[in-house]
Design a protein around this motif. Structure first.
Motif, mmCIF file in Angstrom:
data_model
loop_
_atom_site.group_PDB
_atom_site.id
_atom_site.type_symbol
_atom_site.label_atom_id
_atom_site.label_comp_id
_atom_site.label_asym_id
_atom_site.label_seq_id
_atom_site.Cartn_x
_atom_site.Cartn_y
_atom_site.Cartn_z
ATOM 1 N N LEU A 99 48.726 -27.549 38.091
ATOM 2 C CA LEU A 99 48.351 -28.221 36.845
ATOM 3 C C LEU A 99 49.409 -28.021 35.764
ATOM 4 N N LEU A 100 49.970 -26.797 35.692
ATOM 5 C CA LEU A 100 51.023 -26.546 34.701
ATOM 6 C C LEU A 100 52.278 -27.364 35.015
ATOM 7 N N SER A 101 52.555 -27.598 36.309
ATOM 8 C CA SER A 101 53.741 -28.381 36.676
ATOM 9 C C SER A 101 53.582 -29.842 36.282
ATOM 10 N N GLN A 102 52.337 -30.296 36.081
ATOM 11 C CA GLN A 102 52.088 -31.665 35.641
ATOM 12 C C GLN A 102 52.231 -31.796 34.126
ATOM 13 N N GLY A 103 52.510 -30.696 33.439
ATOM 14 C CA GLY A 103 52.651 -30.728 31.993
ATOM 15 C C GLY A 103 51.347 -30.498 31.245
ATOM 16 N N ARG A 104 50.305 -30.045 31.937
ATOM 17 C CA ARG A 104 49.022 -29.770 31.279
ATOM 18 C C ARG A 104 49.146 -28.543 30.391
ATOM 19 N N SER A 105 48.321 -28.464 29.366
ATOM 20 C CA SER A 105 48.351 -27.321 28.458
ATOM 21 C C SER A 105 47.641 -26.130 29.092
ATOM 22 N N ALA A 106 47.975 -24.932 28.627
ATOM 23 C CA ALA A 106 47.345 -23.713 29.136
ATOM 24 C C ALA A 106 45.849 -23.717 28.830
ATOM 25 N N LYS A 107 45.462 -24.282 27.699
ATOM 26 C CA LYS A 107 44.048 -24.347 27.327
ATOM 27 C C LYS A 107 43.292 -25.241 28.306
ATOM 28 N N PHE A 108 43.871 -26.378 28.639
ATOM 29 C CA PHE A 108 43.250 -27.291 29.603
ATOM 30 C C PHE A 108 43.122 -26.625 30.966
ATOM 31 N N VAL A 109 44.190 -25.956 31.402
ATOM 32 C CA VAL A 109 44.191 -25.299 32.710
ATOM 33 C C VAL A 109 43.126 -24.205 32.746
ATOM 34 N N ALA A 110 43.006 -23.457 31.663
ATOM 35 C CA ALA A 110 41.995 -22.397 31.599
ATOM 36 C C ALA A 110 40.590 -22.988 31.660
ATOM 37 N N GLU A 111 40.365 -24.104 31.011
ATOM 38 C CA GLU A 111 39.045 -24.743 31.037
ATOM 39 C C GLU A 111 38.714 -25.277 32.430
ATOM 40 N N VAL A 112 39.696 -25.872 33.095
ATOM 41 C CA VAL A 112 39.465 -26.488 34.400
ATOM 42 C C VAL A 112 39.282 -25.425 35.485
ATOM 43 N N THR A 113 40.111 -24.397 35.464
ATOM 44 C CA THR A 113 40.096 -23.421 36.556
ATOM 45 C C THR A 113 39.179 -22.232 36.293
ATOM 46 N N GLY A 114 38.885 -21.962 35.037
ATOM 47 C CA GLY A 114 38.072 -20.788 34.720
ATOM 48 C C GLY A 114 38.891 -19.529 34.567
ATOM 49 N N TYR A 115 40.188 -19.599 34.782
ATOM 50 C CA TYR A 115 41.083 -18.463 34.601
ATOM 51 C C TYR A 115 41.592 -18.474 33.167
ATOM 52 N N THR A 116 41.482 -17.373 32.459
ATOM 53 C CA THR A 116 42.074 -17.333 31.125
ATOM 54 C C THR A 116 43.436 -16.660 31.111
ATOM 55 N N PRO A 117 43.739 -15.697 31.998
ATOM 56 C CA PRO A 117 45.077 -15.098 31.937
ATOM 57 C C PRO A 117 46.110 -15.912 32.715
ATOM 58 N N THR A 118 46.244 -17.183 32.360
ATOM 59 C CA THR A 118 47.185 -18.035 33.097
ATOM 60 C C THR A 118 48.624 -17.587 32.893
ATOM 61 N N SER A 119 48.922 -16.909 31.770
ATOM 62 C CA SER A 119 50.303 -16.495 31.506
ATOM 63 C C SER A 119 50.776 -15.471 32.528
ATOM 64 N N LYS A 120 49.880 -14.592 32.992
ATOM 65 C CA LYS A 120 50.273 -13.594 33.990
ATOM 66 C C LYS A 120 50.603 -14.274 35.319
ATOM 67 N N ILE A 121 49.798 -15.246 35.711
ATOM 68 C CA ILE A 121 50.041 -15.973 36.954
ATOM 69 C C ILE A 121 51.331 -16.775 36.845
ATOM 70 N N LEU A 122 51.550 -17.390 35.689
ATOM 71 C CA LEU A 122 52.784 -18.137 35.453
ATOM 72 C C LEU A 122 54.000 -17.220 35.523
ATOM 73 N N TRP A 123 53.884 -16.041 34.918
ATOM 74 C CA TRP A 123 54.985 -15.070 34.930
ATOM 75 C C TRP A 123 55.305 -14.657 36.363
ATOM 76 N N ARG A 124 54.265 -14.396 37.180
ATOM 77 C CA ARG A 124 54.489 -13.983 38.564
ATOM 78 C C ARG A 124 55.135 -15.108 39.374
ATOM 79 N N TYR A 125 54.736 -16.347 39.115
ATOM 80 C CA TYR A 125 55.338 -17.477 39.821
ATOM 81 C C TYR A 125 56.792 -17.663 39.403
ATOM 82 N N ASN A 126 57.057 -17.576 38.106
ATOM 83 C CA ASN A 126 58.425 -17.759 37.637
ATOM 84 C C ASN A 126 59.362 -16.689 38.190
ATOM 85 N N ASP A 127 58.895 -15.456 38.321
ATOM 86 C CA ASP A 127 59.747 -14.372 38.818
ATOM 87 C C ASP A 127 59.891 -14.351 40.332
#
Length: 161
Positions: free
Chosen positions: A37-65
Motif C-alpha cells: 500500500l505504501l508503494s502505491q503512494g498511500r498515506s501512513a494514516k490510510f495504511v494504518a486504518e486499512v491494515t489495523g497496524y499503527t506502527p507502520t514506520s517500524k515495518i517500513l524501516w525494516r523493509y528499507n534496511d
C-alpha cells in the motif's frame, strides 16, 4: 504536517502485490500488505486504518534496511536466553540435590535457586529453582492420605485379587 514516506525501491509495486497475495504466514502477509500500500503512494494514516497496524514506520524501516528479509515474524528466529547452568553444572546440581540440603528438610525451589545464585553470582527467582528441580525429574512425592477410620480387615476384604 506529515513528511513524505520514502520507500526503498527493492521491488516493484506489482511484485509486492503478487508476494502479498501469495503469502501464507499471517504476519508476513500483513507486513507485505503495508509495504504494498505504501508503494502505491498511500498515506501512513490510510495504511494504518486499512491494515489495523499503527506502527507502520517500524515495518517500513525494516523493509528499507533489509528488503523482504526484514519482514515477517522475527520471533521464530529468537533462540531465547542461554540456560543458567551448563551440562556440567546441571550434573553437579543433580549430585547436590541427591543429598539432604544443608539446613535440613527437603530441597525446595527456593533452596535450589539460592544454590544456583551462589554458583552464577546473581540472584535467581525461586521459580527457576522449581524449573531446575523439574528438569532433573525431582518433584515432591507425597503419599495419598490414609483414611483414619479405615478398618484393616475391611481394606483386605475390599482388595481385588
Amino acid at each position: 504536517m506529515s513528511g513524505k514516506i520514502l520507500l526503498a525501491p527493492h521491488h516493484s509495486t506489482e511484485d509486492l502485490e503478487r508476494r502479498y497475495k501469495a503469502a501464507t504466514d499471517g504476519v508476513e502477509r500483513g507486513h507485505l500488505h503495508i509495504i504494498w500500500l505504501l508503494s502505491q503512494g498511500r498515506s501512513a494514516k490510510f495504511v494504518a486504518e486499512v491494515t489495523g497496524y499503527t506502527p507502520t514506520s517500524k515495518i517500513l524501516w525494516r523493509y528499507n534496511d533489509h528488503g523482504l528479509a526484514g519482514l515477517g515474524d522475527g520471533r521464530l528466529d529468537n533462540p531465547g536466553a542461554a540456560p543458567l547452568l551448563d551440562e556440567a553444572e546441571l550434573e553437579e546440581l543433580r549430585d547436590v540435590v541427591s543429598e539432604p540440603p544443608p539446613d535440613g528438610g527437603l530441597w525446595t525451589g527456593r533452596k535450589v535457586a539460592r544454590w544456583i545464585s551462589g554458583r552464577i553470582g546473581r540472584t535467581v527467582s525461586p521459580q527457576r529453582g522449581v524449573e531446575y528441580l523439574r528438569r532433573l525429574d525431582l518433584t515432591r512425592q507425597v503419599p495419598r492420605p490414609a483414611n483414619p477410620k479405615a478398618s484393616p480387615y475391611e481394606q483386605v476384604r475390599f482388595k481385588k485379587n
